[in-house]
Design a protein around this motif. Structure first.
Motif, PDB file in Angstrom:
ATOM      1  N   GLY A  67       3.291   2.548  -3.545  1.00 33.06           N
ATOM      2  CA  GLY A  67       2.474   2.515  -4.736  1.00 33.06           C
ATOM      3  C   GLY A  67       3.161   3.319  -5.816  1.00 33.06           C
ATOM      4  N   ILE A  68       2.395   3.985  -6.614  1.00 28.57           N
ATOM      5  CA  ILE A  68       2.970   4.826  -7.662  1.00 28.57           C
ATOM      6  C   ILE A  68       3.548   6.109  -7.070  1.00 28.57           C
ATOM      7  CG2 ILE A  68       0.894   6.175  -8.188  1.00 28.57           C
ATOM      8  CD1 ILE A  68       3.354   4.607 -10.737  1.00 28.57           C
ATOM      9  N   GLY A  69       3.151   6.418  -5.794  1.00 26.19           N
ATOM     10  CA  GLY A  69       3.525   7.674  -5.159  1.00 26.19           C
ATOM     11  C   GLY A  69       4.977   8.083  -5.276  1.00 26.19           C
ATOM     12  N   SER A 122      -6.557   3.747 -16.679  1.00 21.58           N
ATOM     13  CA  SER A 122      -6.774   3.945 -15.249  1.00 21.58           C
ATOM     14  C   SER A 122      -8.074   3.289 -14.789  1.00 21.58           C
ATOM     15  CB  SER A 122      -6.774   5.445 -14.908  1.00 21.58           C
ATOM     16  OG  SER A 122      -7.801   6.132 -15.602  1.00 21.58           O
ATOM     17  N   ASP A 165       0.840  -1.197   0.000  1.00 24.50           N
ATOM     18  CA  ASP A 165       0.000   0.000   0.000  1.00 24.50           C
ATOM     19  C   ASP A 165       0.879   1.253   0.000  1.00 24.50           C
ATOM     20  OD1 ASP A 165      -1.991   1.853   0.213  1.00 24.50           O
ATOM     21  OD2 ASP A 165      -2.781   1.162   2.101  1.00 24.50           O
ATOM     22  N   ALA A 188       2.533  -0.152  -8.654  1.00 30.11           N
ATOM     23  CA  ALA A 188       1.325   0.680  -8.594  1.00 30.11           C
ATOM     24  C   ALA A 188       0.083  -0.188  -8.474  1.00 30.11           C
ATOM     25  CB  ALA A 188       1.244   1.559  -9.843  1.00 30.11           C
ATOM     26  N   SER A 244      -0.282  -1.584  -5.010  1.00 27.75           N
ATOM     27  CA  SER A 244      -0.739  -0.570  -4.061  1.00 27.75           C
ATOM     28  C   SER A 244      -2.254  -0.408  -4.106  1.00 27.75           C
ATOM     29  CB  SER A 244      -0.069   0.770  -4.366  1.00 27.75           C
ATOM     30  OG  SER A 244      -0.609   1.796  -3.565  1.00 27.75           O
ATOM     31  N   VAL A 245      -2.802  -0.359  -5.308  1.00 25.87           N
ATOM     32  CA  VAL A 245      -4.263  -0.239  -5.436  1.00 25.87           C
ATOM     33  C   VAL A 245      -4.948  -1.446  -4.797  1.00 25.87           C
ATOM     34  CG1 VAL A 245      -6.170   0.146  -7.022  1.00 25.87           C
ATOM     35  CG2 VAL A 245      -3.912   0.937  -7.637  1.00 25.87           C
ATOM     36  N   SER A 275       3.275   9.497  -0.009  1.00 27.23           N
ATOM     37  CA  SER A 275       4.003   8.288  -0.386  1.00 27.23           C
ATOM     38  C   SER A 275       4.176   7.323   0.774  1.00 27.23           C
ATOM     39  CB  SER A 275       5.386   8.666  -0.951  1.00 27.23           C
ATOM     40  OG  SER A 275       5.257   9.454  -2.109  1.00 27.23           O
ATOM     41  N   SER A 314      -5.950   7.611  -7.355  1.00 16.26           N
ATOM     42  CA  SER A 314      -4.627   8.229  -7.509  1.00 16.26           C
ATOM     43  C   SER A 314      -3.601   7.218  -8.008  1.00 16.26           C
ATOM     44  CB  SER A 314      -4.157   8.837  -6.182  1.00 16.26           C
ATOM     45  OG  SER A 314      -3.847   7.835  -5.223  1.00 16.26           O
ATOM     46  N   ALA A 315      -3.654   6.000  -7.453  1.00 13.46           N
ATOM     47  CA  ALA A 315      -2.720   4.962  -7.899  1.00 13.46           C
ATOM     48  C   ALA A 315      -3.036   4.537  -9.334  1.00 13.46           C
ATOM     49  CB  ALA A 315      -2.791   3.760  -6.962  1.00 13.46           C
TER      50      ALA A 315
END
Length: 447
Positions: free
Chosen positions: A25-27, A133, A22, A293, A296-297, A210, A109-110
């Motif tokens: 992620g892409i953060g 997305s 989590d 990513a 994380s989602v 992040s 967001s992810a």
């Protein structure tokens, strides 16, 4: 709150995997450049240290509450217990209400970040980017539509991919031979003044985003084995590992790419790999970043789907969210609702707007209120009531509240107003809901 229908199948390893997937992620891949541009100097690493410090302080709050109230819903239970009978009902309702908006934003967001990084591999129009997305969100919902023990195994598999990706990125910088140069020059030209403090605040909005996710295990409290031990351990292990990985990744990138390129890049890690190992390697790293990513989602959606379920199961939210799948035993209505809203958000908003909105919306009701609730609960029950005890109590709570307040201010007037508006709407819904219930009770008593 009854938890008989949820089973404790998630181990410490799986809980740590859920947290870290989590968090990473892409953060860190999309905000690395934004943080560097905001700080505009080699001292941008301090923003990542600030995010780690806040995470450790806040995790102490989550650990005391999570170990003591290990049930589905996390903050819903913590706020309800912390603010007592009347105040607790209001605060826990506001958190659940906020989750219906904030959780889909986190998921979106992810997914948006995923579609952004795909553009390093494939040219996408605005329309096809939205298709990507939205497709990520739909795929996640399909994967989560199953039993929790299967999900725990999927989380570990995704986690291995996350750690492998970070190891490659960091290892590339180390092999390059100039890995420690950014650290040696971290203070070059640094002036600790109001301008630096302001920049640090704005940059920390991105770095804190992040780090978010270290507490995801608390939302799954009813499904964690030995929660009084594993909930705190999984959080501190996750934060330690991720803080080291983030710092090493930033140092690695800064040891290879000039600061000016880092500040302007949309695919900074891909460009970093391309410079060291060529386009093919960069394409492989980009695919791995997309894996991260996606993971994380997966983890975020899993945790948040338990919040409306917990509140509805407790009779404090709309009943439909209390429904469990008849054979797979997971809150499928909650999962589908959050997924549907996340799908809409992923087609609607820009990534930078979503990131800032996420931070602004949740600070007051969740993070700051949760710290205050812990202080109130400790005063009523005494320290012996808690199954885990933070060191130097209550200093970490006070420090966390002060930093969270500064982060909230740094989101800017637009997003502060948006956060307050969401709270105001929640108050309207709460009091209207109570009014309707009183009217129904009065009619029933006259029959």
């Amino acid at each position: 709150m009854s938890q008989e229908q949820l089973t404790r199948r998630i181990t410490l390893l799986q809980a740590t995997a859920i947290n870290t997937t989590d968090m990473v992620g892409i953060g860190p891949f999309v905000v690395l450049s934004e943080v560097a541009a905001t700080m505009h100097g080699p001292w941008f690493l301090y923003a990542w240290l600030a995010g780690a410090l806040l995470s450790f302080m806040d995790a102490m709050i989550w650990s005391e509450l999570g170990a003591t109230f290990p049930a589905a819903g996390g903050s819903y239970n913590f706020l309800k217990a912390g603010f007592g009978e009347k105040g607790g009902k209001l605060m826990s309702f506001l958190f659940t209400w906020q989750t219906l908006i904030m959780a889909p934003l986190v998921i979106a967001s992810a997914a948006i970040g995923f579609s952004q990084y795909v553009q390093f591999l494939l040219p996408l129009t605005s329309f096809t980017q939205k298709l990507v997305s939205g497709g990520v969100v739909i795929t996640i919902i399909i994967l989560l539509y199953r039993k929790i023990e299967t999900i725990g195994k999927i989380s570990v598999a995704l986690w291995i991919g996350v750690l492998g990706t970070m190891a490659w990125i960091i290892g590339s910088g180390v092999v390059h031979g100039h890995f420690l140069e950014p650290v040696r020059h971290i203070n070059d030209g640094l002036q600790v003044n109001a301008a630096f403090a302001t920049a640090l605040g704005f940059a920390s909005v991105k770095t804190v985003y992040s780090y978010l996710g270290y507490y995801n295990v608390c939302h799954l409290g009813g499904e964690i084995q030995k929660p009084e031990i594993n909930i705190p351990r999984s959080m501190f292990i996750s934060i330690t590992v991720i803080a080291v990985l983030y710092l090493c990744m930033n140092i690695s990138v800064a040891s290879v790419l000039p600061l000016a390129q880092i500040e302007k890049s949309k695919f900074v890690v891909s460009e970093f790999t391309e410079k060291l190992s060529g386009h093919t390697a960069a394409a492989i790293v980009t695919v791995l970043i997309l894996w991260v990513a996606f993971a994380s989602v997966f983890s975020a959606t899993l945790g948040y789907s338990r919040v409306p379920y917990a509140a509805a199961k407790d009779g404090a939210f709309f009943r439909i969210f209390a429904r469990l799948h008849p054979t797979k035993h997971f809150p499928y209505v909650s999962l589908l609702f959050l997924g549907a809203l996340a799908f809409i958000f992923s087609l609607t908003f820009k990534l930078e707007e979503v990131i800032t909105a996420i931070i602004a919306m949740r600070i007051l009701v969740q993070f700051i209120a949760q710290g205050i609730g812990l202080l109130l609960l400790g005063k009523r029950k005494g320290r012996s009531f808690f199954k885990w005890h933070m060191p130097f109590y209550p200093v970490p709570i006070i420090v966390a509240i002060i930093i969270w307040a500064g982060i909230f201010y740094s989101t800017g007037v637009k997003f502060m107003i948006a956060g307050l508006t969401a709270i105001a709407l929640g108050l309207v819904v709460y009091f209207f809901k109570n009014f309707v219930q009183r009217q129904q009770a009065q009619r029933a008593s006259t029959l």
